[in-house]
Design a protein around this motif. Structure first.
Motif, PDB file in Angstrom:
ATOM      1  N   UNK A  43     -29.819  -4.898   9.235  1.00  0.00           N
ATOM      2  CA  UNK A  43     -29.464  -5.495  10.526  1.00  0.00           C
ATOM      3  C   UNK A  43     -30.705  -5.825  11.350  1.00  0.00           C
ATOM      4  N   UNK A  44     -31.876  -5.575  10.750  1.00  0.00           N
ATOM      5  CA  UNK A  44     -33.143  -6.019  11.321  1.00  0.00           C
ATOM      6  C   UNK A  44     -33.452  -5.403  12.684  1.00  0.00           C
ATOM      7  N   UNK A  45     -33.294  -4.085  12.778  1.00  0.00           N
ATOM      8  CA  UNK A  45     -33.690  -3.388  14.004  1.00  0.00           C
ATOM      9  C   UNK A  45     -35.029  -2.706  13.747  1.00  0.00           C
ATOM     10  N   UNK A  46     -35.865  -2.544  14.776  1.00  0.00           N
ATOM     11  CA  UNK A  46     -37.129  -1.825  14.588  1.00  0.00           C
ATOM     12  C   UNK A  46     -36.853  -0.420  14.043  1.00  0.00           C
ATOM     13  N   UNK A  47     -37.522  -0.084  12.957  1.00  0.00           N
ATOM     14  CA  UNK A  47     -37.196   1.146  12.237  1.00  0.00           C
ATOM     15  C   UNK A  47     -38.459   1.876  11.814  1.00  0.00           C
ATOM     16  N   UNK A  48     -38.427   3.190  11.980  1.00  0.00           N
ATOM     17  CA  UNK A  48     -39.459   4.075  11.451  1.00  0.00           C
ATOM     18  C   UNK A  48     -38.760   5.016  10.492  1.00  0.00           C
ATOM     19  N   UNK A  49     -39.317   5.161   9.295  1.00  0.00           N
ATOM     20  CA  UNK A  49     -38.763   6.058   8.287  1.00  0.00           C
ATOM     21  C   UNK A  49     -39.757   7.173   8.013  1.00  0.00           C
TER      22      UNK A  49
END
Length: 85
Positions: A43-49
């Motif tokens: 869904x193309x949200x800013x993400x940190x894994x």
């Protein structure tokens, strides 16, 4: 607890569909390599894994994809690496 100690303003979600919440936040932080990280990327949200790579092992054929996420600054091996943010 570690996250709360490092970032006390973080809100943990306990109800509702995770993908619906992801669309409403400025940043998604995910601590495991399961479906939720794929949803966040889709869904193309800013993400940190981040997750413990000694516990969550990767298949060898998947490694190049996760290496790309690491090189892009999306995937981190340890939570402490995120303190630079």
């Amino acid at each position: 607890e570690l996250i709360k100690n490092v970032c006390p303003q973080v809100v943990f979600l306990e109800s509702g569909r995770l993908s619906d919440w992801m669309k409403k936040v400025r940043l998604v932080v995910i601590d495991h390599p399961y479906t939720s990280f794929l949803e966040a990327l889709a869904i193309n949200v800013p993400t940190i894994l981040y997750w413990d790579h000694d516990i969550h092992l990767l298949r060898e054929e998947a490694r190049p994809y996760f290496d790309n996420l690491r090189e892009a600054g999306i995937l981190h091996v340890m939570l402490l690496a995120l303190q630079r943010w």
